[in-house]
Design an enzyme around this catalytic site. Structure first.
Site, PDB file in Angstrom:
ATOM      1  N   ARG A 162      -3.859   1.456 -12.895  1.00 17.46           N
ATOM      2  CA  ARG A 162      -4.850   2.206 -12.130  1.00 17.46           C
ATOM      3  C   ARG A 162      -6.169   2.095 -12.884  1.00 17.46           C
ATOM      4  O   ARG A 162      -6.174   1.960 -14.111  1.00 17.46           O
ATOM      5  CB  ARG A 162      -4.437   3.673 -12.000  1.00 17.46           C
ATOM      6  CG  ARG A 162      -3.121   3.893 -11.262  1.00 17.46           C
ATOM      7  CD  ARG A 162      -2.748   5.380 -11.251  1.00 17.46           C
ATOM      8  NE  ARG A 162      -1.512   5.618 -10.504  1.00 17.46           N
ATOM      9  CZ  ARG A 162      -0.302   5.651 -11.042  1.00 17.46           C
ATOM     10  NH1 ARG A 162      -0.170   5.463 -12.363  1.00 17.46           N
ATOM     11  NH2 ARG A 162       0.767   5.873 -10.314  1.00 17.46           N
ATOM     12  N   LYS A 186       0.060   9.200 -14.035  1.00 21.66           N
ATOM     13  CA  LYS A 186      -0.014  10.448 -13.273  1.00 21.66           C
ATOM     14  C   LYS A 186       1.038  11.436 -13.757  1.00 21.66           C
ATOM     15  O   LYS A 186       2.178  11.068 -14.017  1.00 21.66           O
ATOM     16  CB  LYS A 186       0.188  10.167 -11.774  1.00 21.66           C
ATOM     17  CG  LYS A 186      -1.025   9.549 -11.095  1.00 21.66           C
ATOM     18  CD  LYS A 186      -0.812   9.478  -9.598  1.00 21.66           C
ATOM     19  CE  LYS A 186      -2.054   8.979  -8.892  1.00 21.66           C
ATOM     20  NZ  LYS A 186      -1.867   8.909  -7.432  1.00 21.66           N
ATOM     21  N   HIS A 254      -8.171  -0.805  -7.090  1.00 21.97           N
ATOM     22  CA  HIS A 254      -6.809  -0.452  -6.668  1.00 21.97           C
ATOM     23  C   HIS A 254      -6.194  -1.560  -5.816  1.00 21.97           C
ATOM     24  O   HIS A 254      -4.973  -1.722  -5.785  1.00 21.97           O
ATOM     25  CB  HIS A 254      -6.814   0.864  -5.892  1.00 21.97           C
ATOM     26  CG  HIS A 254      -5.506   1.588  -5.967  1.00 21.97           C
ATOM     27  ND1 HIS A 254      -5.048   2.196  -7.126  1.00 21.97           N
ATOM     28  CD2 HIS A 254      -4.534   1.779  -5.036  1.00 21.97           C
ATOM     29  CE1 HIS A 254      -3.868   2.741  -6.893  1.00 21.97           C
ATOM     30  NE2 HIS A 254      -3.532   2.500  -5.638  1.00 21.97           N
ATOM     31  N   ARG A 257      -4.426  -3.866  -7.966  1.00 21.40           N
ATOM     32  CA  ARG A 257      -3.083  -3.316  -8.244  1.00 21.40           C
ATOM     33  C   ARG A 257      -2.124  -3.648  -7.099  1.00 21.40           C
ATOM     34  O   ARG A 257      -0.972  -4.004  -7.327  1.00 21.40           O
ATOM     35  CB  ARG A 257      -3.212  -1.807  -8.457  1.00 21.40           C
ATOM     36  CG  ARG A 257      -1.930  -1.063  -8.787  1.00 21.40           C
ATOM     37  CD  ARG A 257      -2.324   0.352  -9.186  1.00 21.40           C
ATOM     38  NE  ARG A 257      -1.284   1.341  -8.939  1.00 21.40           N
ATOM     39  CZ  ARG A 257      -0.364   1.685  -9.830  1.00 21.40           C
ATOM     40  NH1 ARG A 257      -0.331   1.099 -11.009  1.00 21.40           N
ATOM     41  NH2 ARG A 257       0.532   2.621  -9.554  1.00 21.40           N
ATOM     42  N   HIS A 280       5.469   4.535 -10.159  1.00 21.53           N
ATOM     43  CA  HIS A 280       5.690   5.333  -8.950  1.00 21.53           C
ATOM     44  C   HIS A 280       6.865   6.284  -9.163  1.00 21.53           C
ATOM     45  O   HIS A 280       7.918   5.870  -9.659  1.00 21.53           O
ATOM     46  CB  HIS A 280       6.003   4.435  -7.749  1.00 21.53           C
ATOM     47  CG  HIS A 280       4.811   3.711  -7.218  1.00 21.53           C
ATOM     48  ND1 HIS A 280       4.903   2.627  -6.376  1.00 21.53           N
ATOM     49  CD2 HIS A 280       3.471   3.927  -7.394  1.00 21.53           C
ATOM     50  CE1 HIS A 280       3.692   2.194  -6.071  1.00 21.53           C
ATOM     51  NE2 HIS A 280       2.815   2.973  -6.674  1.00 21.53           N
ATOM     52  N   TYR A 289       5.186  -2.390  -0.308  1.00 23.04           N
ATOM     53  CA  TYR A 289       4.856  -3.765  -0.692  1.00 23.04           C
ATOM     54  C   TYR A 289       5.878  -4.761  -0.169  1.00 23.04           C
ATOM     55  O   TYR A 289       5.552  -5.934   0.019  1.00 23.04           O
ATOM     56  CB  TYR A 289       4.730  -3.873  -2.210  1.00 23.04           C
ATOM     57  CG  TYR A 289       3.611  -3.010  -2.743  1.00 23.04           C
ATOM     58  CD1 TYR A 289       2.281  -3.318  -2.461  1.00 23.04           C
ATOM     59  CD2 TYR A 289       3.871  -1.868  -3.484  1.00 23.04           C
ATOM     60  CE1 TYR A 289       1.255  -2.515  -2.911  1.00 23.04           C
ATOM     61  CE2 TYR A 289       2.841  -1.060  -3.947  1.00 23.04           C
ATOM     62  CZ  TYR A 289       1.544  -1.394  -3.653  1.00 23.04           C
ATOM     63  OH  TYR A 289       0.523  -0.598  -4.092  1.00 23.04           O
TER      64      TYR A 289
END
Length: 308
Positions: A162, A186, A254, A257, A280, A289
């Site tokens: 990120r 995160k 992003h 990414r 994630h 994806y």
């Protein structure tokens, strides 16, 4: 005239919740700010109701009425973000024993249209990454800027970071022997990110030429004055090279990414491995994806097969 109500002071329970997000959950400043704005709007709405309701005294009926009003002001995605903030707030109060049940139980936000993430092809990525060298050869930028900008993009694409994680990178983050970075993403979750041989060699070259005396706590990506390169500077830098490569300006860091994840899957990487690399929490977030890859396969089949 703004649609937003004046922001009233938040009740102590809300302030404690926001501190919990920042200090314990280690949410980003931007996320905490967004949660604060959602709670401020909800609090203002509650105070305009008969009896000037306190957030811990609301029912599902109140939340449904509020959600209906939100959808007249905001797009569906923003309404869902507000709803997510409230859901998290009441889940926290439930854990503390301040309420017996969440007023958001059984309430779902407006459905969103699922959009496949934008990404660059491998050919487009190669063109983008060649930008700093082209400018250097034309004497349009200095050697420091050329190597630093190349390092930014090689790390973005090589490690799938990120943009905030990229800006936060320190030399102590990397094991230069293995080429792996230890990232705190995160929610304060740690993950290991291989960056690839090309990005690692670029990092070593930049450090040897322009950051020889840097230590473990020093930033990897720096300005000409030696200060940490901000997220905004990285975003603006990328637009310069998108323009040079004649690629759309709305492609953000992003999207690099997204390209990283899509190319891994296209070349046979396991979905759960990609989930770990991206950091994630849920596999369902990564699965989008696979939809991108399937869409590309169908498009290739349509263009190449005589009976398609």
């Amino acid at each position: 005239m703004s649609d937003e109500p004046d922001s009233p002071p938040l009740p102590p329970e809300a302030e404690a919740f926001l501190r919990h997000l920042a200090e314990q959950k280690r949410y980003s400043a931007r996320t905490v700010r967004n949660y604060r704005q959602a709670l401020e709007r909800f609090t203002a709405w509650l105070r305009g109701q008969p009896g000037s309701l306190h957030p811990l005294m609301v029912s599902s009926r109140h939340v449904r009425r509020y959600l209906m009003e939100l959808q007249t002001v905001y797009e569906r995605r923003t309404s869902n973000l507000h709803l997510s903030a409230l859901r998290s707030f009441y889940r926290y109060q439930l854990r503390l024993g301040k309420i017996e049940a969440s007023p958001l139980a059984g309430i779902s936000g407006p459905k969103l249209e699922k959009k496949l993430p934008k990404f660059l092809t491998e050919k487009q990525i190669a063109l983008l990454l060649a930008g700093p060298k082209r400018l250097l050869e034309n004497e349009a930028i200095e050697p420091f800027t050329a190597l630093r900008d190349r390092l930014v993009m090689e790390l973005l694409y090589g490690g799938g970071f990120r943009v905030s994680e990229l800006s936060d990178l320190n030399y102590g983050t990397f094991d230069e022997q293995s080429g792996v970075a230890r990232i705190r993403g995160k929610g304060g979750k740690e993950r290991l990110c291989p960056v690839g041989e090309v990005a690692l060699e670029c990092l070593k070259m930049f450090r040897a030429q322009f950051a020889r005396h840097s230590g473990p706590q020093d930033p990897v990506l720096i300005t000409e004055q030696g200060r940490r390169l901000s997220v905004r500077r990285i975003q603006l830098m990328l637009k310069r090279y998108l323009d040079l490569a004649d690629l759309p300006h709305d492609l953000t860091p992003h999207k690099i990414r997204h390209s990283y994840a899509t190319h891994l899957l296209d070349n046979g990487a396991d979905l759960r491995l990609v989930q770990e690399l991206l950091g994630h929490a849920s596999l369902s977030t990564t699965q989008i994806y696979t939809h991108v890859s399937v869409a590309r396969l169908k498009d290739m089949h349509r263009r190449a097969h005589p009976r398609a």
